[in-house]
Design a protein around this motif. Structure first.
Motif, mmCIF file in Angstrom:
data_model
loop_
_atom_site.group_PDB
_atom_site.id
_atom_site.type_symbol
_atom_site.label_atom_id
_atom_site.label_comp_id
_atom_site.label_asym_id
_atom_site.label_seq_id
_atom_site.Cartn_x
_atom_site.Cartn_y
_atom_site.Cartn_z
ATOM 1 N N PRO A 191 2.727 -8.980 12.571
ATOM 2 C CA PRO A 191 2.840 -9.076 11.112
ATOM 3 C C PRO A 191 2.071 -8.009 10.344
ATOM 4 C CG PRO A 191 1.269 -10.695 11.921
ATOM 5 C CD PRO A 191 1.835 -10.014 13.137
ATOM 6 N N ALA A 192 1.400 -7.083 11.031
ATOM 7 C CA ALA A 192 0.572 -6.083 10.346
ATOM 8 C C ALA A 192 1.277 -4.732 10.301
ATOM 9 C CB ALA A 192 -0.776 -5.941 11.048
ATOM 10 N N TRP A 193 0.923 -3.934 9.289
ATOM 11 C CA TRP A 193 1.356 -2.542 9.228
ATOM 12 C C TRP A 193 0.571 -1.762 10.280
ATOM 13 C CZ3 TRP A 193 5.011 -0.088 6.066
ATOM 14 C CH2 TRP A 193 5.614 -0.909 5.103
ATOM 15 N N ARG A 194 1.266 -0.886 11.030
ATOM 16 C CA ARG A 194 0.623 -0.145 12.103
ATOM 17 C C ARG A 194 0.863 1.358 11.933
ATOM 18 N NH1 ARG A 194 -3.005 -3.563 14.300
ATOM 19 N NH2 ARG A 194 -2.028 -5.537 14.886
ATOM 20 N N PRO A 195 -0.114 2.185 12.362
ATOM 21 C CA PRO A 195 0.094 3.636 12.314
ATOM 22 C C PRO A 195 0.916 4.104 13.507
ATOM 23 C CG PRO A 195 -2.085 3.168 13.158
ATOM 24 C CD PRO A 195 -1.469 1.832 12.808
ATOM 25 N N ILE A 196 1.770 5.066 13.280
ATOM 26 C CA ILE A 196 2.453 5.774 14.365
ATOM 27 C C ILE A 196 1.976 7.211 14.285
ATOM 28 C CG2 ILE A 196 4.661 6.537 15.304
ATOM 29 C CD1 ILE A 196 5.933 4.053 14.135
ATOM 30 N N GLY A 197 1.261 7.655 15.316
ATOM 31 C CA GLY A 197 0.648 8.965 15.262
ATOM 32 C C GLY A 197 -0.835 8.838 14.975
ATOM 33 N N ASP A 198 -1.420 9.891 14.442
ATOM 34 C CA ASP A 198 -2.855 9.918 14.193
ATOM 35 C C ASP A 198 -3.246 8.914 13.111
ATOM 36 O OD1 ASP A 198 -5.444 11.583 14.611
ATOM 37 O OD2 ASP A 198 -5.242 11.398 12.446
ATOM 38 N N PRO A 199 -4.214 8.020 13.388
ATOM 39 C CA PRO A 199 -4.600 7.013 12.393
ATOM 40 C C PRO A 199 -5.114 7.612 11.087
ATOM 41 C CG PRO A 199 -5.443 6.419 14.557
ATOM 42 C CD PRO A 199 -4.920 7.819 14.669
ATOM 43 N N THR A 200 -5.813 8.757 11.168
ATOM 44 C CA THR A 200 -6.312 9.387 9.945
ATOM 45 C C THR A 200 -5.154 9.821 9.052
ATOM 46 O OG1 THR A 200 -8.301 10.153 11.077
ATOM 47 C CG2 THR A 200 -7.704 11.275 9.033
ATOM 48 N N GLU A 201 -4.135 10.417 9.660
ATOM 49 C CA GLU A 201 -2.984 10.854 8.866
ATOM 50 C C GLU A 201 -2.203 9.646 8.337
ATOM 51 O OE1 GLU A 201 -0.689 13.741 11.003
ATOM 52 O OE2 GLU A 201 -2.117 15.307 10.458
ATOM 53 N N ALA A 202 -2.155 8.568 9.112
ATOM 54 C CA ALA A 202 -1.498 7.356 8.622
ATOM 55 C C ALA A 202 -2.246 6.801 7.406
ATOM 56 C CB ALA A 202 -1.423 6.314 9.729
ATOM 57 N N ALA A 203 -3.589 6.905 7.425
ATOM 58 C CA ALA A 203 -4.370 6.440 6.272
ATOM 59 C C ALA A 203 -4.046 7.272 5.031
ATOM 60 C CB ALA A 203 -5.859 6.521 6.592
ATOM 61 N N LEU A 204 -3.779 8.565 5.207
ATOM 62 C CA LEU A 204 -3.420 9.419 4.074
ATOM 63 C C LEU A 204 -2.045 9.041 3.516
ATOM 64 C CD1 LEU A 204 -4.666 12.875 5.423
ATOM 65 C CD2 LEU A 204 -5.849 11.301 3.888
ATOM 66 N N LEU A 205 -1.106 8.678 4.394
ATOM 67 C CA LEU A 205 0.197 8.202 3.913
ATOM 68 C C LEU A 205 0.043 6.916 3.108
ATOM 69 C CD1 LEU A 205 2.688 8.712 6.900
ATOM 70 C CD2 LEU A 205 2.330 10.163 4.907
ATOM 71 N N THR A 206 -0.788 6.015 3.612
ATOM 72 C CA THR A 206 -1.031 4.759 2.892
ATOM 73 C C THR A 206 -1.621 5.050 1.516
ATOM 74 O OG1 THR A 206 -1.438 3.634 4.999
ATOM 75 C CG2 THR A 206 -2.222 2.541 3.007
ATOM 76 N N LEU A 207 -2.544 6.005 1.453
ATOM 77 C CA LEU A 207 -3.150 6.389 0.179
ATOM 78 C C LEU A 207 -2.085 6.920 -0.788
ATOM 79 C CD1 LEU A 207 -5.729 6.937 -1.515
ATOM 80 C CD2 LEU A 207 -5.800 9.199 -0.438
ATOM 81 N N ALA A 208 -1.170 7.722 -0.272
ATOM 82 C CA ALA A 208 -0.113 8.249 -1.137
ATOM 83 C C ALA A 208 0.720 7.124 -1.728
ATOM 84 C CB ALA A 208 0.768 9.212 -0.334
ATOM 85 N N HIS A 209 1.074 6.141 -0.912
ATOM 86 C CA HIS A 209 1.832 4.988 -1.413
ATOM 87 C C HIS A 209 1.050 4.256 -2.506
ATOM 88 C CE1 HIS A 209 5.388 4.851 1.129
ATOM 89 N NE2 HIS A 209 4.650 5.123 2.192
#
Length: 855
Positions: free
Chosen positions: A368-386
């Motif tokens: 049920p959780a959102w998960r990163p695909i690829g580098d977690p740091t870059e996934a955090a930046l995508l989340t920030l953009a959203h």
């Protein structure tokens, strides 16, 4: 410039399922397990069993049906138990292999998914990045500065540049860049599969501990044969018949040598490794189980091990102001505070969304959780953009990427090139460590001094800081990473795990040090170290190591490149430490191999790191290393406990047969009685000792010295004392019985067997607070006790073993004498922690001094 083709969409789940049925799993066919009859024959090849079979032939030729029946019963039962133990060990190791199976990133149903490599099928689209092991043969259609190490196939150690339309082969390693390709061959049809098929029938090598114990068994066999020969010669001198003494000598040899030792060790290692897997630590190499108990230093990454590995971009800084992001994890839901995205912040969010190779996986029914695909740091930046109301997918469509310079641990930066919408200009975006990006050469435009001060302040507060810069250039301009304009800073937090401080404290109590290693700034490393209680000393940086500073001068390391971990591991090993090291990247592989225990991250790590490691943490949690070390100590301690139990019993039997004739007892025990006692005491109780839980105080003891012999730390003395005590009470029972006219041989049989079982109970571990009070050892001893006493009640068994009926007084006397060794052992067992701690501390200190002197 690499030519980009229209990427294939990949397979659907239904297409993949049909292809898997057609082509089979992407694995190398395992050799067929041996048949039951072959397993039985392998058990019958054991030297001790061969001795018994020879004795059976001799007794059959003499028509000694009583001893023949006992010998055959012992052979059948020992063989049965041996086969069962072998099958259980194989099943445990097979389960571990399934848990440690490699994974692959594929395009399925127009989405990115991570699946077991065994499920890869032809026509699958595979996505690759640095650190991945290629799961199958494939043809590339996309390659961005892609390099592959093909040494597993060619022996050539220099990585090979790969371009679109080139082939990649199963088992090779992506060392740089990223790419994508379509699977052409899988399983045994792949290049690696054809080679591996030639090796599939090779039997696994024994572990170092198994080899040491095999050598011990050979030595014990020689000693036992010599002593048994003395018993036989003494009997012949007294006029006893040769056949009878030969059978007695063979029986005594079999009883004196713990023939179940190899089975106990194999089962203890395999079941122990399986238990570790249930605690999220998958053992890839069985010797790691025995080495874990000697670990004195754990070198660990900060991100994902000490911290939760859940990266969250929390703060933004631009020259026009700051903002704070709300929300949890990788869930795009959230906002920026203050509300309303300024042009500078929107500019920053655009850049971090474009200079980015990650993706977010939406919740599913299973997760049920959102998960990163690829580098977690870059996934955090995508989340920030959203959270700033910027859609990365729309941006990527509007600004197609034309070229990139992937992140590199040496450069500490990543640069991408994009077509600018509405013009032919190229947008160049770079992001990386502040000390790399905030220099006049890289970013000559912007308030660098202010940005450096903000970055230092955020770093000291425990944040990981990224600097972002960009520029717009004409299409004819050369592709360079320099001459950028500062856009802003992003502060990323990774919360420290709740149990991290407790784990560090437990390590301290167990005599294990912790080295905190990170690529982050010194301020970030120091803030985390203070939070979890790591002894600081000096903060050693990568530059310090390059300049010749001794890595053992501190416990906290910052701005460390992956290849420098090798220097850290080697330095601490040279100071006499047994080092376990965590790693997750392709460049960590050499250090993982160099470490005494290489520990890879199962969630966020690369496949090449997992393949190089001895241990894989499926939850990337430092507490799992603690559990693994505790399990390693438990297994090694249990093996030593079994040796104490089995060897003291065997020694007692030999002493009884040697001393008895000197006291006027011609044959203290008949061959059948010796074999019956040995079968009951060394059978299930011995195996059960190997499965005992960990001592509650095991993590309050210092680690054992790696130079400690298996019978070291005074174990051989305790074996001698316990064996002598069992022999003493046995002969005491015989002397008393003879003096009162009781059946002395039956008394000897009963006391000798019960005394050994009493020692087994005395060596029982205390029950953990939440553990079951009734355990396998209790049931095994109860069953052996019943089988020991049963012949006294059943006439057929009594006649078979040559025993006589005892009255109540005689039985009570036997029980009283038989309890003495167990009581003495229990008293000494409860006093052992202080003695063991002092002895091991002294041994470890002395071994360390020798290694220091040597170096």
């Amino acid at each position: 410039m690499t030519v980009r083709q229209a990427p294939p969409r990949g397979l659907s789940s239904d297409q993949a399922a049909l292809a898997l049925i057609e082509h089979g799993p992407n694995t190398i066919p395992a050799p067929r397990p041996p048949s039951t009859w072959r397993r039985v024959l392998m058990q019958l090849r054991d030297p001790m069993i061969l001795l018994l079979l020879a004795a059976a032939v001799l007794t059959a030729s003499l028509r000694d049906l009583t001893d023949l029946a006992v010998i055959l019963v012992v052979v059948v039962l020992n063989t049965t138990v041996g086969v069962i133990q072998e099958v259980r060990a194989e099943h445990a190791l097979a389960a571990l292999n399934r848990l440690a199976a490699p994974q692959a990133t594929v395009r399925r149903n127009d989405r990115t998914a991570v699946i077991p490599s065994a499920d890869v099928v032809p026509e699958d689209v595979i996505l690759l990045q640095a650190g991945d092991v290629v799961p199958a043969d494939l043809e590339l259609f996309d390659a961005i500065q892609l390099q592959a190490d093909e040494s597993t196939l060619t022996g050539e150690s220099v990585p090979v540049e790969k371009d679109a339309t080139d082939e990649l082969y199963a088992g090779t390693v992506v060392t740089r860049g990223r790419g994508a390709g379509t699977v052409t061959r899988t399983g045994s049809g792949s290049a690696l599969g054809r080679i591996a098929a030639l090796l599939s029938n090779q039997r696994p090598r024994a572990t170092p501990l198994q080899r040491r114990l095999a050598a011990l068994s050979r030595m014990l066999s020689i000693v036992a044969v010599a002593l048994s020969a003395i018993v036989a010669v003494a009997g012949l001198v007294r006029g006893l018949p040769l056949p009878s003494m030969v059978v007695t000598a063979v029986s005594l040899t079999v009883a004196a040598v713990p023939e179940s030792l190899p089975a106990v060790v194999t089962l203890a290692l395999a079941i122990g490794a399986h238990r570790m897997a249930q605690r999220a630590a998958v053992v890839r190499k069985l010797p790691a189980v025995e080495t874990l108990g000697a670990v004195t230093m754990v070198a660990t990454d900060k991100t994902g091990t000490i911290t939760e590995g859940l990266m969250q971009a929390e703060r933004l800084w631009t020259e026009s102001g700051t903002a704070v992001a709300t929300g949890t994890g990788y869930d795009p839901a959230g906002d920026l505070v203050p509300p309303g995205v300024s042009p500078d912040v929107q500019h920053l969010l655009r850049d971090v969304a474009l200079c980015n190779d990650a993706a977010l996986r939406a919740p599913t029914d299973d997760d049920p959780a959102w998960r990163p695909i690829g580098d977690p740091t870059e996934a955090a930046l995508l989340t920030l953009a959203h959270r700033g109301a910027v859609d990365p997918d729309d941006l990527r469509a509007a600004y197609p990427r034309t070229h990139e310079l992937p992140f590199d641990s040496a450069r500490k930066r990543m640069t991408t090139f994009h077509l600018s919408p509405g013009s032919d200009d190229v947008l160049v975006i770079g992001k990386g460590a502040p000390e790399v990006m905030l220099t006049p050469d890289v970013t000559p435009y912007g308030d660098l001094d202010h940005a450096k001060a903000v970055a230092a302040e955020l770093s000291e507060a425990g944040y990981r800081v990224l600097a972002v810069a960009d520029k717009l250039v004409p299409p004819s301009a050369p592709r360079t990473e320099n001459g950028l304009r500062l856009v802003g800073l992003i502060a990323i937090t990774d919360p420290v795990r709740r149990n991290a401080a407790d784990v560090v404290a437990t390590f301290g109590e167990a005599g294990i040090g912790l080295l905190l290693i990170t690529g982050d700034a010194p301020g970030t490393a120091l803030a985390v170290a203070n939070r979890i209680g790591v002894h600081n000393g000096d903060v050693v940086t990568g530059s310090d190591i390059d300049n010749g500073k001794d890595p053992t001068s501190g416990h906290v390391f910052a701005r460390i490149r992956p290849e420098q971990k090798l220097d850290i591991v080697r330095a601490w090993q040279d100071h006499g430490h047994v080092v376990a090291m965590t790693g997750d990247g392709v460049n960590d592989a050499p250090a993982l191999r160099r470490a005494d225990i290489g520990v890879a991250m199962g969630e966020g790590g690369t496949e090449v790191a997992r393949q190089a490691a001895d241990l894989v943490l499926t939850n990337d949690d430092l507490g799992t290393i603690e559990a693994a070390i505790e399990e390693g100590r438990r297994i090694y301690t249990n093996i030593r406990t079994f040796l104490r139990y089995a060897l003291s019993g065997g020694l007692a039997e030999v002493l009884v047969m040697l001393i008895g004739p000197l006291l006027g007892f011609a044959v203290p025990l008949l061959p059948g009685q010796i074999l019956w006692i040995n079968m009951l005491t060394h059978g299930l109780p011995g195996v059960a000792i190997g499965a005992e839980p960990a001592d509650p105080e095991t993590m309050q003891q210092p680690p054992r010295s790696p130079q400690e012999q298996i019978l070291g730390a005074g174990l051989w003395k305790r074996i001698a004392l316990t064996g002598a005590l069992i022999a003493t009470v046995t002969m005491t029972a015989a002397i008393w019985a003879r003096s009162v006219g009781a059946p002395w041989q039956t008394m000897s049989y009963l006391v000798l067997g019960l005394a050994q079982l009493g020692v087994a109970i005395a060596l029982r571990r205390p029950s953990p607070p939440d553990g079951r009070r009734l355990r396998f050892l209790d049931l095994a001893v109860a069953g052996a006790l019943a089988a020991q006493v049963l012949p006294l009640a059943l006439a057929p068994l009594r006649d078979l073993l040559g025993l006589q009926v005892l009255n109540v007084t005689e039985i009570l006397c036997a029980l009283a004498l038989a309890s003495v060794p167990g009581l003495a052992t229990a008293i000494g067992w409860h006093m052992r922690p202080a003695r063991t701690s002092l002895h091991r501390t002294w041994t470890w200190w002395r071994a360390g001094r020798k290694r220091l002197t040597k170096h």
